[in-house]
Design a protein around this motif. Structure first.
Motif, PDB file in Angstrom:
ATOM      1  N   TRP A   3       0.860  -1.185   0.000  1.00  0.00           N
ATOM      2  CA  TRP A   3       0.000   0.000   0.000  1.00  0.00           C
ATOM      3  C   TRP A   3       0.896   1.234   0.000  1.00  0.00           C
ATOM      4  O   TRP A   3       2.076   1.152   0.306  1.00  0.00           O
ATOM      5  CB  TRP A   3      -0.971  -0.003   1.196  1.00  0.00           C
ATOM      6  CG  TRP A   3      -0.308  -0.037   2.541  1.00  0.00           C
ATOM      7  CD1 TRP A   3       0.120  -1.145   3.210  1.00  0.00           C
ATOM      8  CD2 TRP A   3       0.014   1.073   3.364  1.00  0.00           C
ATOM      9  NE1 TRP A   3       0.692  -0.795   4.399  1.00  0.00           N
ATOM     10  CE2 TRP A   3       0.630   0.568   4.530  1.00  0.00           C
ATOM     11  CE3 TRP A   3      -0.147   2.443   3.256  1.00  0.00           C
ATOM     12  CZ2 TRP A   3       1.080   1.388   5.556  1.00  0.00           C
ATOM     13  CZ3 TRP A   3       0.294   3.257   4.284  1.00  0.00           C
ATOM     14  CH2 TRP A   3       0.901   2.728   5.420  1.00  0.00           C
ATOM     15  N   THR A  22      -6.650  -8.768  -1.176  1.00  0.00           N
ATOM     16  CA  THR A  22      -6.672  -7.711  -0.160  1.00  0.00           C
ATOM     17  C   THR A  22      -7.029  -8.352   1.179  1.00  0.00           C
ATOM     18  O   THR A  22      -7.184  -9.575   1.272  1.00  0.00           O
ATOM     19  CB  THR A  22      -7.709  -6.619  -0.498  1.00  0.00           C
ATOM     20  OG1 THR A  22      -9.020  -7.206  -0.442  1.00  0.00           O
ATOM     21  CG2 THR A  22      -7.460  -6.007  -1.871  1.00  0.00           C
ATOM     22  N   PHE A  37      -7.282   2.093  -5.068  1.00  0.00           N
ATOM     23  CA  PHE A  37      -6.686   1.939  -3.749  1.00  0.00           C
ATOM     24  C   PHE A  37      -6.347   3.324  -3.209  1.00  0.00           C
ATOM     25  O   PHE A  37      -5.530   4.044  -3.775  1.00  0.00           O
ATOM     26  CB  PHE A  37      -5.431   1.068  -3.834  1.00  0.00           C
ATOM     27  CG  PHE A  37      -5.680  -0.215  -4.587  1.00  0.00           C
ATOM     28  CD1 PHE A  37      -6.369  -1.257  -3.995  1.00  0.00           C
ATOM     29  CD2 PHE A  37      -5.273  -0.350  -5.909  1.00  0.00           C
ATOM     30  CE1 PHE A  37      -6.625  -2.428  -4.697  1.00  0.00           C
ATOM     31  CE2 PHE A  37      -5.513  -1.506  -6.613  1.00  0.00           C
ATOM     32  CZ  PHE A  37      -6.204  -2.547  -6.000  1.00  0.00           C
TER      33      PHE A  37
END
Length: 73
Positions: A3, A22, A37
């Motif tokens: 991320w 995820t 995202f």
């Protein structure tokens, strides 16, 4: 899975099929599907080509030097 702290990321499947992983689990993304995202969300993502066939993705995001990423796993 990874991320980004300061960069949103967007993925569009132009051709083929991938598996998006995820915190919610795994789900297929096929031609024409997309996923986004949000920056700062610690729910890391990962795309896997489990088909063995060609996959073409469009991945959009900035590449600011101020951004940094983390690996969830």
């Amino acid at each position: 899975r990874h991320w980004h702290e300061r960069e949103d990321e967007f993925v569009y499947v132009l051709e083929g099929e991938v598996t998006l992983v995820t915190d919610a689990g795994a789900e297929p993304l096929r031609t024409g599907d997309c996923a986004g995202f949000k920056a700062g969300s610690r729910d890391g993502h990962h795309l896997r080509n489990e088909s063995g066939a060609k996959v073409v993705l469009l991945v959009v995001g900035g590449r600011s030097d101020a951004d940094h990423g983390e690996y969830s796993d």
